[in-house]
Write a protein that holds these residues in place. Sequence first.
Motif, PDB file in Angstrom:
ATOM      1  N   SER A 206      -9.213  14.387  23.139  1.00 14.09           N
ATOM      2  CA  SER A 206      -9.231  12.924  23.012  1.00 14.09           C
ATOM      3  C   SER A 206      -9.458  12.225  24.349  1.00 14.09           C
ATOM      4  O   SER A 206      -9.302  11.018  24.454  1.00 14.09           O
ATOM      5  CB  SER A 206      -7.926  12.433  22.377  1.00 14.09           C
ATOM      6  OG  SER A 206      -6.839  12.723  23.229  1.00 14.09           O
ATOM      7  N   ALA A 207      -9.844  12.975  25.388  1.00 14.96           N
ATOM      8  CA  ALA A 207     -10.067  12.379  26.712  1.00 14.96           C
ATOM      9  C   ALA A 207     -11.226  11.378  26.663  1.00 14.96           C
ATOM     10  O   ALA A 207     -12.232  11.609  26.002  1.00 14.96           O
ATOM     11  CB  ALA A 207     -10.374  13.459  27.741  1.00 14.96           C
ATOM     12  N   ILE A 208     -11.028  10.250  27.358  1.00 16.78           N
ATOM     13  CA  ILE A 208     -12.085   9.247  27.480  1.00 16.78           C
ATOM     14  C   ILE A 208     -12.316   8.910  28.948  1.00 16.78           C
ATOM     15  O   ILE A 208     -11.412   9.046  29.777  1.00 16.78           O
ATOM     16  CB  ILE A 208     -11.784   7.952  26.689  1.00 16.78           C
ATOM     17  CG1 ILE A 208     -10.488   7.294  27.170  1.00 16.78           C
ATOM     18  CG2 ILE A 208     -11.773   8.237  25.188  1.00 16.78           C
ATOM     19  CD1 ILE A 208     -10.265   5.882  26.619  1.00 16.78           C
ATOM     20  N   PHE A 209     -13.541   8.465  29.227  1.00 19.61           N
ATOM     21  CA  PHE A 209     -13.932   8.072  30.569  1.00 19.61           C
ATOM     22  C   PHE A 209     -14.660   6.744  30.477  1.00 19.61           C
ATOM     23  O   PHE A 209     -15.538   6.571  29.639  1.00 19.61           O
ATOM     24  CB  PHE A 209     -14.858   9.125  31.191  1.00 19.61           C
ATOM     25  CG  PHE A 209     -14.186  10.449  31.377  1.00 19.61           C
ATOM     26  CD1 PHE A 209     -13.657  10.800  32.604  1.00 19.61           C
ATOM     27  CD2 PHE A 209     -14.088  11.341  30.320  1.00 19.61           C
ATOM     28  CE1 PHE A 209     -13.027  12.021  32.775  1.00 19.61           C
ATOM     29  CE2 PHE A 209     -13.462  12.572  30.479  1.00 19.61           C
ATOM     30  CZ  PHE A 209     -12.932  12.912  31.706  1.00 19.61           C
ATOM     31  N   LEU A 210     -14.281   5.815  31.342  1.00 21.60           N
ATOM     32  CA  LEU A 210     -14.954   4.531  31.444  1.00 21.60           C
ATOM     33  C   LEU A 210     -15.524   4.428  32.850  1.00 21.60           C
ATOM     34  O   LEU A 210     -14.782   4.609  33.835  1.00 21.60           O
ATOM     35  CB  LEU A 210     -13.994   3.369  31.194  1.00 21.60           C
ATOM     36  CG  LEU A 210     -13.625   3.088  29.738  1.00 21.60           C
ATOM     37  CD1 LEU A 210     -12.665   4.129  29.199  1.00 21.60           C
ATOM     38  CD2 LEU A 210     -13.012   1.727  29.614  1.00 21.60           C
ATOM     39  N   GLU A 211     -16.825   4.182  32.935  1.00 26.15           N
ATOM     40  CA  GLU A 211     -17.516   4.049  34.213  1.00 26.15           C
ATOM     41  C   GLU A 211     -17.759   2.562  34.461  1.00 26.15           C
ATOM     42  O   GLU A 211     -18.145   1.835  33.541  1.00 26.15           O
ATOM     43  CB  GLU A 211     -18.842   4.807  34.188  1.00 26.15           C
ATOM     44  CG  GLU A 211     -18.739   6.273  33.793  1.00 26.15           C
ATOM     45  CD  GLU A 211     -18.059   7.155  34.826  1.00 26.15           C
ATOM     46  OE1 GLU A 211     -17.900   6.718  35.996  1.00 26.15           O
ATOM     47  OE2 GLU A 211     -17.691   8.291  34.479  1.00 26.15           O
TER      48      GLU A 211
ATOM     49  N   ALA B 178     -10.259   7.672  33.919  1.00 27.24           N
ATOM     50  CA  ALA B 178     -10.160   8.837  33.039  1.00 27.24           C
ATOM     51  C   ALA B 178      -8.767   8.843  32.425  1.00 27.24           C
ATOM     52  O   ALA B 178      -7.778   8.713  33.145  1.00 27.24           O
ATOM     53  CB  ALA B 178     -10.385  10.120  33.836  1.00 27.24           C
ATOM     54  N   ILE B 179      -8.707   8.983  31.115  1.00 25.19           N
ATOM     55  CA  ILE B 179      -7.417   9.121  30.423  1.00 25.19           C
ATOM     56  C   ILE B 179      -7.528  10.354  29.547  1.00 25.19           C
ATOM     57  O   ILE B 179      -8.371  10.414  28.649  1.00 25.19           O
ATOM     58  CB  ILE B 179      -7.069   7.888  29.572  1.00 25.19           C
ATOM     59  CG1 ILE B 179      -7.145   6.602  30.404  1.00 25.19           C
ATOM     60  CG2 ILE B 179      -5.671   8.061  28.975  1.00 25.19           C
ATOM     61  CD1 ILE B 179      -6.881   5.334  29.613  1.00 25.19           C
TER      62      ILE B 179
ATOM     63  N   LEU C 263      -5.331   1.014  27.590  1.00 21.02           N
ATOM     64  CA  LEU C 263      -4.044   1.448  28.118  1.00 21.02           C
ATOM     65  C   LEU C 263      -3.863   2.948  27.975  1.00 21.02           C
ATOM     66  O   LEU C 263      -4.153   3.508  26.912  1.00 21.02           O
ATOM     67  CB  LEU C 263      -2.894   0.795  27.341  1.00 21.02           C
ATOM     68  CG  LEU C 263      -2.816  -0.709  27.273  1.00 21.02           C
ATOM     69  CD1 LEU C 263      -3.568  -1.224  26.071  1.00 21.02           C
ATOM     70  CD2 LEU C 263      -1.372  -1.130  27.189  1.00 21.02           C
ATOM     71  N   SER C 264      -3.355   3.588  29.020  1.00 18.25           N
ATOM     72  CA  SER C 264      -2.846   4.944  28.852  1.00 18.25           C
ATOM     73  C   SER C 264      -1.495   4.778  28.165  1.00 18.25           C
ATOM     74  O   SER C 264      -0.838   3.747  28.309  1.00 18.25           O
ATOM     75  CB  SER C 264      -2.709   5.643  30.208  1.00 18.25           C
ATOM     76  OG  SER C 264      -1.734   5.028  31.017  1.00 18.25           O
TER      77      SER C 264
END
Length: 154
Positions: free
Chosen positions: A31-36, A56-57, A115-116
Amino acid sequence: MKKRITEDRLNDLSSQIIGMPVSHTWRGYGSAIFLEFGKLKKSDRSKNPKGEFTLAIEWSWRVENKRSIWFGSFSGNQKISNQLPRLVGKTVKAVSLFGRLPEICLNLDNKHWVLSFATGEGQPEWALFLPDGSWCHVLNGVLYHENNKTEQQH
């Protein structure tokens, strides 16, 4: 080198992200997500481009809108895959921490929040990668700023 920092120091380090757009989003393992954020450039390590900043969360996260949780790490794969790209173009208004164990919150355009939100044993699993190659994260309940450089002796 790893250095313990305060929330104020995180605010200083992340201040340049304010006003930047989400330029690219992608999913990692599980379920890891990355926002650039900001200008994108080709990455040597990934098929995804890298922004000036990256959030990265790893797991246990959610995206809120004004009145509800829009989607999160426990949403179905299809919902996450469909909704995550809809964050592209939204502008960072604020970066903040919350909780006794520091969790991160990005306010995007005052209508969405990322939010993490760790719910399992261990630590909040987020990292904010900065333009100089360093990153901020939580270790043993404490906020740290870290880079790959070794401390030089004087």
